[in-house]
Motif scaffolding. Structure first.
Motif, PDB file in Angstrom:
ATOM      1  N   GLY A 187       4.745   5.442   7.042  1.00 50.24           N
ATOM      2  CA  GLY A 187       3.379   5.722   7.469  1.00 50.24           C
ATOM      3  C   GLY A 187       2.356   5.674   6.354  1.00 50.24           C
ATOM      4  N   GLU A 188       2.811   5.547   5.099  1.00 49.43           N
ATOM      5  CA  GLU A 188       1.868   5.559   3.977  1.00 49.43           C
ATOM      6  C   GLU A 188       0.904   4.371   4.025  1.00 49.43           C
ATOM      7  OE1 GLU A 188       5.253   8.100   3.068  1.00 49.43           O
ATOM      8  OE2 GLU A 188       5.196   5.962   3.587  1.00 49.43           O
ATOM      9  N   SER A 189       1.423   3.200   4.355  1.00 52.79           N
ATOM     10  CA  SER A 189       0.575   1.999   4.402  1.00 52.79           C
ATOM     11  C   SER A 189      -0.466   2.121   5.514  1.00 52.79           C
ATOM     12  CB  SER A 189       1.436   0.757   4.610  1.00 52.79           C
ATOM     13  OG  SER A 189       0.635  -0.390   4.805  1.00 52.79           O
ATOM     14  N   GLU A 190      -0.035   2.521   6.721  1.00 47.78           N
ATOM     15  CA  GLU A 190      -0.991   2.692   7.825  1.00 47.78           C
ATOM     16  C   GLU A 190      -2.054   3.724   7.470  1.00 47.78           C
ATOM     17  OE1 GLU A 190       1.547   1.666  11.883  1.00 47.78           O
ATOM     18  OE2 GLU A 190       1.490   3.735  11.185  1.00 47.78           O
ATOM     19  N   THR A 191      -1.655   4.802   6.811  1.00 45.00           N
ATOM     20  CA  THR A 191      -2.604   5.861   6.437  1.00 45.00           C
ATOM     21  C   THR A 191      -3.682   5.328   5.504  1.00 45.00           C
ATOM     22  OG1 THR A 191      -0.934   7.583   6.725  1.00 45.00           O
ATOM     23  CG2 THR A 191      -2.827   8.126   5.339  1.00 45.00           C
ATOM     24  N   ILE A 192      -3.280   4.528   4.518  1.00 47.04           N
ATOM     25  CA  ILE A 192      -4.247   3.946   3.577  1.00 47.04           C
ATOM     26  C   ILE A 192      -5.191   2.990   4.298  1.00 47.04           C
ATOM     27  CG2 ILE A 192      -4.446   2.315   1.646  1.00 47.04           C
ATOM     28  CD1 ILE A 192      -2.044   3.760   0.353  1.00 47.04           C
ATOM     29  N   ILE A 193      -4.642   2.156   5.179  1.00 43.47           N
ATOM     30  CA  ILE A 193      -5.487   1.219   5.931  1.00 43.47           C
ATOM     31  C   ILE A 193      -6.474   1.994   6.804  1.00 43.47           C
ATOM     32  CG2 ILE A 193      -5.492  -0.549   7.751  1.00 43.47           C
ATOM     33  CD1 ILE A 193      -2.716  -1.432   6.613  1.00 43.47           C
ATOM     34  N   GLY A 194      -6.004   3.078   7.436  1.00 40.91           N
ATOM     35  CA  GLY A 194      -6.882   3.897   8.273  1.00 40.91           C
ATOM     36  C   GLY A 194      -8.020   4.514   7.479  1.00 40.91           C
ATOM     37  N   LYS A 195      -7.712   5.047   6.300  1.00 34.64           N
ATOM     38  CA  LYS A 195      -8.759   5.628   5.450  1.00 34.64           C
ATOM     39  C   LYS A 195      -9.759   4.551   5.027  1.00 34.64           C
ATOM     40  CE  LYS A 195      -6.097   9.459   3.424  1.00 34.64           C
ATOM     41  NZ  LYS A 195      -5.508   9.983   2.162  1.00 34.64           N
ATOM     42  N   TRP A 196      -9.217   3.372   4.715  1.00 36.63           N
ATOM     43  CA  TRP A 196     -10.106   2.277   4.308  1.00 36.63           C
ATOM     44  C   TRP A 196     -11.021   1.853   5.462  1.00 36.63           C
ATOM     45  CZ3 TRP A 196     -10.311  -2.798   6.225  1.00 36.63           C
ATOM     46  CH2 TRP A 196     -11.225  -3.627   5.559  1.00 36.63           C
ATOM     47  N   LEU A 197     -10.452   1.711   6.663  1.00 31.41           N
ATOM     48  CA  LEU A 197     -11.270   1.334   7.828  1.00 31.41           C
ATOM     49  C   LEU A 197     -12.414   2.329   8.018  1.00 31.41           C
ATOM     50  CD1 LEU A 197      -8.620   0.344  10.557  1.00 31.41           C
ATOM     51  CD2 LEU A 197     -10.418  -1.142   9.653  1.00 31.41           C
ATOM     52  N   PHE A 221       0.844  -1.201   0.000  1.00 31.94           N
ATOM     53  CA  PHE A 221       0.000   0.000   0.000  1.00 31.94           C
ATOM     54  C   PHE A 221       0.879   1.251   0.000  1.00 31.94           C
ATOM     55  CE2 PHE A 221      -3.047  -2.724   2.737  1.00 31.94           C
ATOM     56  CZ  PHE A 221      -3.497  -3.397   1.610  1.00 31.94           C
ATOM     57  N   GLY A 222       0.649   2.121  -0.977  1.00 31.48           N
ATOM     58  CA  GLY A 222       1.478   3.316  -1.101  1.00 31.48           C
ATOM     59  C   GLY A 222       2.785   3.049  -1.823  1.00 31.48           C
ATOM     60  N   TRP A 223       2.916   1.837  -2.355  1.00 30.19           N
ATOM     61  CA  TRP A 223       4.114   1.462  -3.127  1.00 30.19           C
ATOM     62  C   TRP A 223       3.676   0.949  -4.489  1.00 30.19           C
ATOM     63  CZ3 TRP A 223       7.194  -3.663  -2.179  1.00 30.19           C
ATOM     64  CH2 TRP A 223       8.298  -3.723  -3.059  1.00 30.19           C
ATOM     65  N   THR A 224       3.401  -0.341  -4.593  1.00 26.90           N
ATOM     66  CA  THR A 224       2.971  -0.905  -5.878  1.00 26.90           C
ATOM     67  C   THR A 224       1.453  -0.951  -6.000  1.00 26.90           C
ATOM     68  OG1 THR A 224       3.343  -3.089  -4.884  1.00 26.90           O
ATOM     69  CG2 THR A 224       5.060  -2.247  -6.348  1.00 26.90           C
ATOM     70  N   ALA A 225       0.735  -0.520  -4.964  1.00 25.07           N
ATOM     71  CA  ALA A 225      -0.726  -0.384  -5.026  1.00 25.07           C
ATOM     72  C   ALA A 225      -1.095   1.010  -4.510  1.00 25.07           C
ATOM     73  CB  ALA A 225      -1.405  -1.456  -4.172  1.00 25.07           C
ATOM     74  N   ASP A 226      -1.749   1.813  -5.365  1.00 26.06           N
ATOM     75  CA  ASP A 226      -2.156   3.151  -4.931  1.00 26.06           C
ATOM     76  C   ASP A 226      -3.390   3.046  -4.036  1.00 26.06           C
ATOM     77  OD1 ASP A 226      -4.335   2.729  -6.626  1.00 26.06           O
ATOM     78  OD2 ASP A 226      -3.585   4.057  -8.199  1.00 26.06           O
ATOM     79  N   GLU A 227      -3.861   4.173  -3.551  1.00 23.94           N
ATOM     80  CA  GLU A 227      -4.949   4.161  -2.563  1.00 23.94           C
ATOM     81  C   GLU A 227      -6.213   3.482  -3.093  1.00 23.94           C
ATOM     82  OE1 GLU A 227      -7.630   7.611  -0.705  1.00 23.94           O
ATOM     83  OE2 GLU A 227      -5.569   7.672   0.064  1.00 23.94           O
ATOM     84  N   LYS A 228      -6.615   3.832  -4.295  1.00 24.34           N
ATOM     85  CA  LYS A 228      -7.842   3.259  -4.862  1.00 24.34           C
ATOM     86  C   LYS A 228      -7.722   1.741  -5.020  1.00 24.34           C
ATOM     87  CE  LYS A 228     -10.905   3.546  -8.877  1.00 24.34           C
ATOM     88  NZ  LYS A 228     -11.082   4.087 -10.250  1.00 24.34           N
ATOM     89  N   THR A 229      -6.587   1.298  -5.547  1.00 24.88           N
ATOM     90  CA  THR A 229      -6.349  -0.143  -5.712  1.00 24.88           C
ATOM     91  C   THR A 229      -6.322  -0.840  -4.361  1.00 24.88           C
ATOM     92  OG1 THR A 229      -5.055   0.295  -7.708  1.00 24.88           O
ATOM     93  CG2 THR A 229      -4.763  -1.862  -6.673  1.00 24.88           C
ATOM     94  N   SER A 230      -5.662  -0.211  -3.378  1.00 27.39           N
ATOM     95  CA  SER A 230      -5.563  -0.793  -2.036  1.00 27.39           C
ATOM     96  C   SER A 230      -6.944  -0.987  -1.424  1.00 27.39           C
ATOM     97  CB  SER A 230      -4.709   0.107  -1.135  1.00 27.39           C
ATOM     98  OG  SER A 230      -3.408   0.266  -1.661  1.00 27.39           O
ATOM     99  N   PHE A 231      -7.809   0.017  -1.564  1.00 27.51           N
ATOM    100  CA  PHE A 231      -9.174  -0.099  -1.033  1.00 27.51           C
ATOM    101  C   PHE A 231      -9.896  -1.293  -1.661  1.00 27.51           C
ATOM    102  CE2 PHE A 231     -10.195   4.557   0.390  1.00 27.51           C
ATOM    103  CZ  PHE A 231      -9.105   4.527   1.242  1.00 27.51           C
ATOM    104  N   ALA A 232      -9.779  -1.428  -2.981  1.00 23.95           N
ATOM    105  CA  ALA A 232     -10.463  -2.524  -3.687  1.00 23.95           C
ATOM    106  C   ALA A 232      -9.928  -3.881  -3.239  1.00 23.95           C
ATOM    107  CB  ALA A 232     -10.297  -2.348  -5.193  1.00 23.95           C
ATOM    108  N   LEU A 233      -8.601  -3.969  -3.057  1.00 23.72           N
ATOM    109  CA  LEU A 233      -7.992  -5.227  -2.616  1.00 23.72           C
ATOM    110  C   LEU A 233      -8.466  -5.588  -1.208  1.00 23.72           C
ATOM    111  CD1 LEU A 233      -4.355  -4.581  -3.901  1.00 23.72           C
ATOM    112  CD2 LEU A 233      -5.931  -6.301  -4.806  1.00 23.72           C
TER     113      LEU A 233
END
Length: 304
Positions: free
Chosen positions: A51-61, A11-23
């Motif tokens: 912190g990019e990965s945690e941030t994406i997970i937090g937004k998704w939650l 998350f925040g590397w090879t998967a952007d925020e939108k892709t991460s949410f879908a996954l």
């Protein structure tokens, strides 16, 4: 915890925020509930600071509106985030957990892990910091990553002697190629002490998917540098057996490699990542794949 953990390092590397949410949506809709991350993910990407990965997970939650108690969030502390922002001192743990909670947009972390051993800080100081967080309810359980049998044994002994919480989770590197560090005394200790084990690099950085078989295959890939070491005779022999079992079962090489880990005594669940829907479907299949004893023995033998 379900028999498979989603690796949030992408998350925040090879998967952007939108892709991460879908996954994450697909992973949870498939009946799984655990996501692994760390405060340092994904600081290795140019322009990222951690912190990019945690941030994406937090937004998704937040936006997924799923009940918080349905998700098991694993994150880690201790990796280098800059001057004064690393290690396992009480000061840094108590600061770092607040930063992780803020990024994750939650009031508690389900499993909080020491990312690396810190030889400069006594186990007693680290475990006392975790004790405070457990008492406050900010952390539900603690664990460690990258410890050897001696280091884990020492930490368990201190916890017992000082009446402090012990590490109940271990996260070692473990896959068909990288077995030596976990198999043996460390695995024996985890089984004896009933410590949960979630393995990282479970697909050897993607090598065990079978898509990297030569240096040419690595050109232009984000993971190229990490996979190169597997392109030796042993790596090719392991791929050869995975190819044979794939031919016999119709399963993909990655699914077989993960199913082998899931079947191992002393392993709770492998961590594995996906960056697109097809990879995720394959991950889900691996959790339901039952290998024959004969297939497992062939994989044991070739990977010894």
């Amino acid at each position: 915890m379900a028999p498979l953990v989603f690796g949030g390092n992408v998350f925040g590397w090879t998967a952007d925020e939108k892709t991460s949410f879908a996954l994450l949506d697909t992973f949870f809709d498939s009946g799984f509930n655990a996501v692994d991350t760390a405060d340092v993910y994904s600081s290795w990407v140019p322009g990222n600071r951690g912190g990019e990965s945690e941030t994406i997970i937090g937004k998704w939650l937040k936006q997924s509106r799923r009940p918080r108690d349905r998700a098991v969030i694993v994150t880690k502390v201790g990796s280098d985030l800059g001057p004064g922002r690393k290690g396992l001192s009480r000061r840094w743990i108590l600061q770092a957990v607040e930063e992780s909670l803020k990024r994750l947009q939650t009031d508690h972390i389900d499993r909080y892990l020491s990312h690396w051993p810190d030889p400069e800080v006594p186990n007693e100081e680290t475990l006392a910091a975790y004790d405070a967080l457990l008492t406050q309810g900010k952390v539900r359980a603690i664990g460690a990553s990258n410890l050897d049998a001696g280091q884990l044994g020492d930490a368990l002994a201190v916890a017992k002697a000082k009446d402090l919480p012990r590490y109940d989770v271990l996260q070692p590197e473990y896959n068909l190629y990288d077995r030596a560090a976990y198999d043996g005394p460390l695995r024996d200790l985890c089984i004896a002490e009933e410590i949960g084990v979630i393995t990282y690099f479970s697909l050897a950085r993607g090598f065990l998917s079978g898509k990297y078989r030569s240096h040419k295959d690595l050109e232009g890939t984000a993971r190229g540098g990490g996979v190169e070491k597997y392109l030796d005779g042993r790596g090719m022999r392991i791929l050869g057996v995975l190819d044979e079992i794939a031919e016999e079962t119709g399963a993909k090489q990655a699914e077989i490699a993960l199913a082998w880990i899931i079947a191992r005594d002393g392993v709770t669940a492998p961590i594995a990542s996906a960056t697109n829907p097809d990879q995720l479907v394959s991950l889900v299949r691996s959790a339901h794949l039952k290998l024959s004893e004969e297939a497992i023995q062939r994989l044991n033998d070739v990977s010894q």
